[in-house]
Enzyme design. Structure first.
Site, PDB file in Angstrom:
ATOM      1  N   ARG A  52       0.784  -1.179  -0.119  1.00 25.04           N
ATOM      2  CA  ARG A  52      -0.105   0.059  -0.013  1.00 25.04           C
ATOM      3  C   ARG A  52       0.829   1.317   0.085  1.00 25.04           C
ATOM      4  NH1 ARG A  52       1.936   1.863   3.792  1.00 25.04           N
ATOM      5  NH2 ARG A  52       0.744   3.667   3.510  1.00 25.04           N
ATOM      6  N   ALA A  54       0.797   5.001  -2.178  1.00 22.84           N
ATOM      7  CA  ALA A  54       0.652   5.157  -3.564  1.00 22.84           C
ATOM      8  C   ALA A  54       1.916   4.840  -4.431  1.00 22.84           C
ATOM      9  CB  ALA A  54       0.187   6.801  -3.978  1.00 22.84           C
ATOM     10  N   ARG A  95      -7.592  -0.769  -6.542  1.00 27.50           N
ATOM     11  CA  ARG A  95      -7.762   0.398  -5.721  1.00 27.50           C
ATOM     12  C   ARG A  95      -8.046   1.770  -6.771  1.00 27.50           C
ATOM     13  NH1 ARG A  95      -4.356   1.247  -0.230  1.00 27.50           N
ATOM     14  NH2 ARG A  95      -6.533   2.263   0.215  1.00 27.50           N
ATOM     15  N   GLN A 202      -2.043   3.153   9.952  1.00 27.55           N
ATOM     16  CA  GLN A 202      -1.085   3.111   9.146  1.00 27.55           C
ATOM     17  C   GLN A 202       0.176   3.749   9.951  1.00 27.55           C
ATOM     18  OE1 GLN A 202      -3.848   3.576   7.732  1.00 27.55           O
ATOM     19  NE2 GLN A 202      -4.048   2.608   5.577  1.00 27.55           N
ATOM     20  N   ASP A 243      -2.163  10.746  -2.636  1.00 26.83           N
ATOM     21  CA  ASP A 243      -2.618   9.430  -3.711  1.00 26.83           C
ATOM     22  C   ASP A 243      -2.936  10.138  -4.646  1.00 26.83           C
ATOM     23  OD1 ASP A 243      -2.987   8.432  -0.631  1.00 26.83           O
ATOM     24  OD2 ASP A 243      -2.890   6.635  -2.103  1.00 26.83           O
ATOM     25  N   LYS A 254      -4.688  10.123   2.846  1.00 26.36           N
ATOM     26  CA  LYS A 254      -5.261   9.429   3.775  1.00 26.36           C
ATOM     27  C   LYS A 254      -6.446  10.169   4.489  1.00 26.36           C
ATOM     28  CE  LYS A 254      -5.151   5.891   4.465  1.00 26.36           C
ATOM     29  NZ  LYS A 254      -6.289   5.010   3.707  1.00 26.36           N
TER      30      LYS A 254
HETATM   31  O1  MRU Z   1      -4.611   3.375   2.088  1.00 26.55           O
HETATM   32  P1  MRU Z   1      -3.190   3.504   2.109  1.00 26.55           P
HETATM   33  O2  MRU Z   1      -2.704   3.141   3.206  1.00 26.55           O
HETATM   34  O3  MRU Z   1      -2.808   2.971   0.787  1.00 26.55           O
HETATM   35  O4  MRU Z   1      -3.021   5.197   2.018  1.00 26.55           O
HETATM   36  C1  MRU Z   1      -1.727   5.675   1.953  1.00 26.55           C
HETATM   37  C2  MRU Z   1      -1.653   7.080   1.965  1.00 26.55           C
HETATM   38  O5  MRU Z   1      -2.729   7.750   2.030  1.00 26.55           O
HETATM   39  C3  MRU Z   1      -0.242   7.659   1.916  1.00 26.55           C
HETATM   40  O6  MRU Z   1      -0.226   8.832   2.382  1.00 26.55           O
HETATM   41  C4  MRU Z   1       0.094   8.193   0.220  1.00 26.55           C
HETATM   42  O7  MRU Z   1      -0.155   6.750  -0.399  1.00 26.55           O
HETATM   43  C5  MRU Z   1       1.288   8.591   0.034  1.00 26.55           C
HETATM   44  S1  MRU Z   1       2.422   7.187   0.332  1.00 26.55           S
HETATM   45  C6  MRU Z   1       4.034   7.876  -0.103  1.00 26.55           C
END
Ligand code: MRU
Length: 358
Positions: A52, A54, A95, A202, A243, A254
Site C-alpha cells: 500500500r 501510492a 484500488r 498506518q 495519492d 489518507k
Molecule cells: O490506504 P493507504 O494506506 O494506501 O493510504 C496511503 C496514503 O494515504 C499515503 O499517505 C499515500 O499513499 C502516500 S504514500 C508515499
C-alpha cells in the site's frame, strides 16, 4: 528480531519469478515476505493493503504485470497485447484513488504499444527493463524530493505526519519521510509526531515502526491530538504524502489529512505535501474529480477490537481518503523542486521541467 529497514519492501524476485512484498497487514508484529505469481494474488495484495501507499502500489503493479505476462506461451504479438490488456484492466480495479497504479500500468502498456513490431520475446525483455526502471526511479525521486523538503525546515524542528508515506509506502526513503531520513543522515535531530491514522492505523503500525527502527525520535499521537500538539508549539511543519494531486493543487491523501491541514492553518504551521510527479494528475481540474475509495464499515466497528465496539446495525461511512483544498497547502514538494501557490501555474512549470528533463 530482524529490522524492517533491512528488508526490501517491494521488488522483483527473479529466481522465483515473483513480485515480492513485505506483508504490511502483519506489521509491526511480524515481518513476512510474500512471493506473488498469480493475478488474483497480486490484485488481493493491493486491495487488502498488503502492499500500500501510492508509489509502492505503482511499483507493485509494474512488477506484477511483468510477472503475469513473462511466461505467456504465445509468440503472436496481437494475442500477447490482448492478454496484456486483459490483465491491465483487471489490476486497475484493485484500488481507485492512488493514480500511481494507473500511471505505472500505462507506462508498461506503452512499452507493448510502442514495440508492436518487435517479437513477443523482445517485448517481454523490454517490460522487464521498464518494471525495474520504475522501481529504481522511485528511489531517486524520493531522495530528490527529500532534499528539497529538507530546505523547508531547521535542526531540532518538530514535524508531524499522517498515515504512512514512508519507505514502506515506496521503495526507499518514502515521500513525507524522505526529509526526515535525509535530515537524520545530516544530524538534524527532528522530533517526529505520528498520527495513529484511524481506521487502519498506518501511522501507529507502520510509520512509528519504521522511523523508530531507523533510530529517529518518534512520538505517537491519536488523530484528534494534532491541535493540542500544535497549540503547544511542538510542531514547526507538517509533511504528508498523497495519492493523487489535481492540477489546481487539491490533494487526496489518507482520510483525516484535510483536518490536519485545517488545524495547521489555524495555528500558522506550514503544511507541505510531498508529491512525486507520478502522483500528480494534470488531467484533473480539481480535487472534486478524484475518485475516493470507500471501504468496509467493519474496519471501523470491529477491526483491532477484541469485540465489536459499535452497536450492531449502526450505519457506517468509511471513506479511505479525503481531499485537502489547495488553499490549505503551503507548498507541494516534488522531485523537480517546490511548487508554491498558485498551483495551476507552478505545477505546469514542474511538468515542463520534467518534459525537458531538467
Ligand atoms: O490506504 P493507504 O494506506 O494506501 O493510504 C496511503 C496514503 O494515504 C499515503 O499517505 C499515500 O499513499 C502516500 S504514500 C508515499
Amino acid at each position: 528480531m530482524n529490522k524492517i529497514t533491512e528488508f526490501e519492501t517491494v521488488y522483483l524476485e527473479e529466481e522465483k519469478g515473483a513480485l515480492a512484498i513485505v506483508d504490511q497487514t502483519k506489521l509491526p508484529n511480524k515481518i513476512e515476505m510474500l512471493y506473488l505469481t498469480t493475478a488474483k494474488e497480486i490484485w488481493d495484495a493491493i486491495y487488502l493493503l498488503k502492499v500500500r501507499g501510492a508509489p509502492a502500489i505503482g511499483v507493485a503493479a509494474a512488477i506484477g504485470i511483468y510477472v503475469l505476462v513473462k511466461d505467456e506461451p504465445t509468440d503472436n504479438m496481437d494475442v500477447f497485447a490482448e492478454k496484456f490488456q486483459e490483465l491491465k484492466q483487471y489490476l486497475s480495479t484493485s484500488r481507485p484513488t492512488a493514480v500511481n497504479l494507473f500511471w505505472a500500468l500505462d507506462r508498461m502498456e506503452n512499452v507493448v504499444k510502442e514495440n508492436h513490431a518487435h517479437t513477443v520475446l523482445e517485448v517481454k525483455e523490454l517490460l522487464h527493463e521498464e518494471a525495474l526502471k520504475i522501481r529504481e526511479e522511485d528511489i531517486k525521486v524520493c531522495r530528490k524530493l527529500g532534499e528539497y523538503g529538507l530546505t523547508l525546515v531547521k535542526k531540532g524542528d518538530g514535524l508531524l505526519t499522517h498515515c504512512n508515506a514512508g519507505r514502506l509506502a515506496a521503495v526507499k526513503y518514502g515521500t513525507a519521510t524522505a526529509p526526515m531520513y535525509i535530515g537524520q543522515e545530516q544530524g538534524y535531530g527532528f522530533h517526529i509526531y505520528v498520527d495513529e491514522t484511524r481506521p487502519l492505523l498506518q501511522g501507529a503500525r507502520l510509520t512509528a515502526f519504521e522511523l523508530d527502527t531507523a533510530g529517529l525520535d518518534v512520538t505517537l499521537i491519536c488523530d484528534n491530538m494534532s491541535g493540542m500538539v500544535m497549540k503547544k508549539g511542538l510542531i514547526q511543519a507538517v509533511f504528508v504524502g498523497c495519492d493523487r494531486v489535481a492540477s489546481n493543487g487539491d490533494t487526496a491523501n489518507k482520510i483525516g489529512t484535510s483536518v490536519v491541514a485545517a488545524v495547521a492553518k489555524h495555528y500558522n504551521v506550514p503544511f507541505y505535501v510531498c508529491a512525486p510527479t507520478s502522483t500528480i494528475d494534470m488531467s484533473l481540474a480539481s480535487g472534486c474529480e478524484i475518485p475516493i475509495e470507500e471501504r468496509s464499515g467493519e474496519e471501523i466497528t470491529e477491526m483491532w477490537y477484541e469485540k465489536r465496539m459499535a452497536p450492531k446495525g449502526v450505519k457506517v461511512f468509511n471513506p479511505c481518503f479525503d481531499v485537502t483544498d489547495h488553499e490549505l497547502i503551503t507548498a507541494i514538494v516534488t522531485e523537480y523542486g517546490i511548487a508554491r501557490p498558485p498551483y495551476d501555474v507552478s505545477l505546469k512549470k514542474i511538468f515542463e521541467m520534467k518534459k525537458n528533463n531538467l
